[in-house]
Design an enzyme around this catalytic site. Sequence first.
Site, PDB file in Angstrom:
ATOM      1  CE  LYS A 204      -3.581   2.495   2.387  1.00 25.36           C
ATOM      2  NZ  LYS A 204      -4.528   2.565   3.568  1.00 25.36           N
ATOM      3  CE  LYS A 258      -6.241   1.721  -0.324  1.00 25.72           C
ATOM      4  NZ  LYS A 258      -6.832   1.956   1.089  1.00 25.72           N
TER       5      LYS A 258
HETATM    6  C1  PBG Z   1      -6.705   3.824   5.549  1.00 24.56           C
HETATM    7  C2  PBG Z   1      -7.296   3.545   4.185  1.00 24.56           C
HETATM    8  C3  PBG Z   1      -7.389   4.524   2.916  1.00 24.56           C
HETATM    9  C4  PBG Z   1      -8.143   3.989   2.431  1.00 24.56           C
HETATM   10  C5  PBG Z   1      -8.599   2.756   2.697  1.00 24.56           C
HETATM   11  N1  PBG Z   1      -8.187   2.607   3.966  1.00 24.56           N
HETATM   12  C6  PBG Z   1      -6.609   5.678   2.870  1.00 24.56           C
HETATM   13  C7  PBG Z   1      -5.557   5.915   3.473  1.00 24.56           C
HETATM   14  O1  PBG Z   1      -4.319   5.278   3.766  1.00 24.56           O
HETATM   15  O2  PBG Z   1      -5.470   7.131   3.934  1.00 24.56           O
HETATM   16  C8  PBG Z   1      -8.092   4.397   0.857  1.00 24.56           C
HETATM   17  C9  PBG Z   1      -9.255   4.007   0.090  1.00 24.56           C
HETATM   18  C10 PBG Z   1      -9.716   4.793  -1.105  1.00 24.56           C
HETATM   19  O3  PBG Z   1      -8.899   5.962  -1.532  1.00 24.56           O
HETATM   20  O4  PBG Z   1     -10.567   4.549  -1.803  1.00 24.56           O
HETATM   21  N2  PBG Z   1      -6.787   2.890   6.595  1.00 24.56           N
END
Ligand code: PBG
Length: 336
Positions: A204, A258
């Site tokens: 991620k 992601k």
């Molecule tokens: C954080 C989390 C994020 C998303 C899902 N879980 C964003 C982040 O890391 O700030 C993003 C999902 C999206 O942008 O659709 N736990």
Amino acid sequence: MRSHFLQSFPSSRLRRLRQSSWIRSLTAETQISPADLVWSIIIHDGNTPRIPVAAMPGVDRLNLDEAVKAAERAEALGIPAIAMFPHIHPDRKDEAGTESLNPDGLVPRAIKAMKAAAPNVGIICDVALDPFTSHGHDGLIDEKGYVLNDETTAVLVEQALMQARAGADIVAPSDMMDGRVGALRKALEAQDLINTMILSYAAKYASGFYGPYREAIGSATALIGDKKTYQQDPANSDEALREVALDIQEGADMVMVKPGLPYLDIVQRVSETFAIPTLAFQVSGEYAMIQAAAQKGWIDGHRVMLETIVSFKRAGASGVVTYFADRIADTLSAGA
Ligand code: PBG
């Protein structure tokens, strides 16, 4: 690729296989179906049924009743699973994200209601503290604002156990703490929750594409600083393989990459290197870009939406987490 099997022109005219839709269908290398999709939804703890998310046209925050309807809709459309993300009222946020552990909180109530209405739809819960913390980080912070690793992991384990006890099928840590998959697996085994699956957000990235999501769950205004000390640097690819390798060793059943489309190279490397289901997350910013350009009439949004899912599958993803899932499944079942 054995290119010596290829005749030269004009024996070989690659356009022959493109001349009509039936032959294109017959020779297509990639298929998409509703079974490839995970529907990401935003839920909220108020009474209003649906609250539009400004930066994500077509996505609303859903109250409990609407979340139940979404689960039923997923079942009817053949979408195997829903991933839910909570918008928590600011009054219930604090520095430690205490509400994340509340067994009567929004997430466990939603799990139970959705499972009761649509038992055959898998429920995936995000394991991370950002919807619940006043500072918007995924974990606990020290006096300098640094996100603490091991202390955070201990809380995440409690959060995930609570979700699993409420009936979540899959717990999906998205926080990027080191060692949290192993800690989670150990705790699930110890608590006799041996069939709870772990989908690790293994690779991620610290990405600008999460902007609309942070508005959707109400953590945007809260977030102090950025997440670069725990999420991956977009410049790195080998590091993603190390992240995935460790998470598999620690007990992940599936892994996620992601964001999605800007990281298709990572999807491809991970799915080729590890024989494990690899999901890709088409995140909020990817969704917003498509919808914004479509609203302006600059692209055919519907067509681009389908094209992106084909691209994920072509790159090797076993499935795609997307806010478009219901609309894609609708289109596919209509035989488009
Ligand atoms: C954080 C989390 C994020 C998303 C899902 N879980 C964003 C982040 O890391 O700030 C993003 C999902 C999206 O942008 O659709 N736990």
